[in-house]
Write an enzyme that holds these catalytic residues in place. Sequence first.
Site, PDB file in Angstrom:
ATOM      1  N   ASP A  18      -1.216  10.998  -5.253  1.00  0.00           N
ATOM      2  CA  ASP A  18      -1.740  12.090  -6.076  1.00  0.00           C
ATOM      3  C   ASP A  18      -2.458  13.166  -5.283  1.00  0.00           C
ATOM      4  O   ASP A  18      -2.885  12.946  -4.148  1.00  0.00           O
ATOM      5  CB  ASP A  18      -2.766  11.528  -7.067  1.00  0.00           C
ATOM      6  CG  ASP A  18      -4.059  11.115  -6.367  1.00  0.00           C
ATOM      7  OD1 ASP A  18      -3.987  10.293  -5.422  1.00  0.00           O
ATOM      8  OD2 ASP A  18      -5.140  11.610  -6.733  1.00  0.00           O
ATOM      9  N   ASP A  70      -3.797   6.242   6.181  1.00  0.00           N
ATOM     10  CA  ASP A  70      -4.217   7.545   6.689  1.00  0.00           C
ATOM     11  C   ASP A  70      -5.270   7.305   7.778  1.00  0.00           C
ATOM     12  O   ASP A  70      -4.921   7.056   8.927  1.00  0.00           O
ATOM     13  CB  ASP A  70      -4.752   8.343   5.482  1.00  0.00           C
ATOM     14  CG  ASP A  70      -5.125   9.764   5.809  1.00  0.00           C
ATOM     15  OD1 ASP A  70      -4.451  10.375   6.644  1.00  0.00           O
ATOM     16  OD2 ASP A  70      -6.089  10.285   5.209  1.00  0.00           O
ATOM     17  N   GLU A  72       0.838  -1.211   0.000  1.00  0.00           N
ATOM     18  CA  GLU A  72       0.000   0.000   0.000  1.00  0.00           C
ATOM     19  C   GLU A  72       0.868   1.253   0.000  1.00  0.00           C
ATOM     20  O   GLU A  72       2.014   1.219   0.448  1.00  0.00           O
ATOM     21  CB  GLU A  72      -0.927  -0.064   1.235  1.00  0.00           C
ATOM     22  CG  GLU A  72      -1.792   1.144   1.491  1.00  0.00           C
ATOM     23  CD  GLU A  72      -2.830   1.416   0.418  1.00  0.00           C
ATOM     24  OE1 GLU A  72      -2.474   1.473  -0.779  1.00  0.00           O
ATOM     25  OE2 GLU A  72      -4.006   1.631   0.766  1.00  0.00           O
TER      26      GLU A  72
HETATM   27  P1  IMP Z   1      -7.314   5.689   4.375  1.00  0.00           P
HETATM   28  O1  IMP Z   1      -8.406   4.777   3.971  1.00  0.00           O
HETATM   29  O2  IMP Z   1      -7.819   6.968   4.977  1.00  0.00           O
HETATM   30  O3  IMP Z   1      -6.239   5.046   5.231  1.00  0.00           O
HETATM   31  O4  IMP Z   1      -6.642   6.263   3.072  1.00  0.00           O
HETATM   32  C1  IMP Z   1      -5.916   5.562   2.231  1.00  0.00           C
HETATM   33  C2  IMP Z   1      -5.884   6.184   0.861  1.00  0.00           C
HETATM   34  O5  IMP Z   1      -6.092   7.605   0.866  1.00  0.00           O
HETATM   35  C3  IMP Z   1      -4.504   5.984   0.312  1.00  0.00           C
HETATM   36  O6  IMP Z   1      -4.397   4.748  -0.337  1.00  0.00           O
HETATM   37  C4  IMP Z   1      -4.331   7.178  -0.592  1.00  0.00           C
HETATM   38  O7  IMP Z   1      -4.814   6.877  -1.880  1.00  0.00           O
HETATM   39  C5  IMP Z   1      -5.183   8.260   0.022  1.00  0.00           C
HETATM   40  N1  IMP Z   1      -4.375   9.224   0.825  1.00  0.00           N
HETATM   41  C6  IMP Z   1      -4.339   9.343   2.159  1.00  0.00           C
HETATM   42  N2  IMP Z   1      -3.481  10.300   2.554  1.00  0.00           N
HETATM   43  C7  IMP Z   1      -2.946  10.803   1.420  1.00  0.00           C
HETATM   44  C8  IMP Z   1      -1.959  11.829   1.161  1.00  0.00           C
HETATM   45  O8  IMP Z   1      -1.364  12.473   2.050  1.00  0.00           O
HETATM   46  N3  IMP Z   1      -1.673  12.034  -0.154  1.00  0.00           N
HETATM   47  C9  IMP Z   1      -2.277  11.363  -1.179  1.00  0.00           C
HETATM   48  N4  IMP Z   1      -3.182  10.393  -0.969  1.00  0.00           N
HETATM   49  C10 IMP Z   1      -3.523  10.115   0.318  1.00  0.00           C
HETATM   50 MG    MG Z   2      -5.292   8.289  -3.858  1.00  0.00          MG
END
Ligand code: IMP
Ligand code: MG
Length: 182
Positions: free
Chosen positions: A164, A108, A104
């Site tokens: 991105d 986040d 991955e």
């Molecule tokens: P989560 O489900 O919130 O853990 O987010 C995961 C997805 O959000 C990642 O696979 C990224 O595609 C996107 N994402 C989270 N933080 C960032 C960032 O700082 N920059 C770009 N994409 C992010």
């Molecule tokens: Mg993304």
Amino acid sequence: MDKNEYQNKIKRIIISEEQIKEKLKEAGKLIDGLYTDGTPILLVSILKGSFVFLADICRYVNVPCEIGFMAAKSYYNGTESNGVVKITMDLTQKIENYHVVIIEDIIDTGRTLSDVAKMLKARNPVSLHVMTLLDKPERRLVDFKADYSLFTIPDYFVIGYGLDFNEYYRNLPYIAEYDEGK
Ligand code: IMP
Ligand code: MG
């Protein structure tokens, strides 16, 4: 997008190409270490964000491994996830006979990976590990921990090396902070 605006949004490099390369060697060895009993390894890249990381890390793996792709979309309003995760493309192979390593780009809130990991676990792989390039622990909303994270970063929105902002900047060779100011 205007070329100047595009450049101006790249605030500063937080992880250089060299720093990434150093960590890739270590991470490749970790994957090699899973291959103890001849069980094949399947690296599962979560698209789109991990395509650069996968392409680089797989070249540091020396044991037999296969590559698979899944796509998960977390819906964003600008730089904030709204909590909806959708699997838009699934693996084409069965995973029962593999050591599966999810590759991955970033954890986040933790929502994407906790959903994807749950889903893959239910398919009974020999083992399931999670490797992430970046981890933003301060932002976690769902309790989720990667088995291996290459870099822990503060709560910045980052771009480059696969990541991105509105689909741009994935091709930057380094990881930079995105300038969210006006
Ligand atoms: P989560 O489900 O919130 O853990 O987010 C995961 C997805 O959000 C990642 O696979 C990224 O595609 C996107 N994402 C989270 N933080 C960032 C960032 O700082 N920059 C770009 N994409 C992010
Ligand atoms: Mg993304």
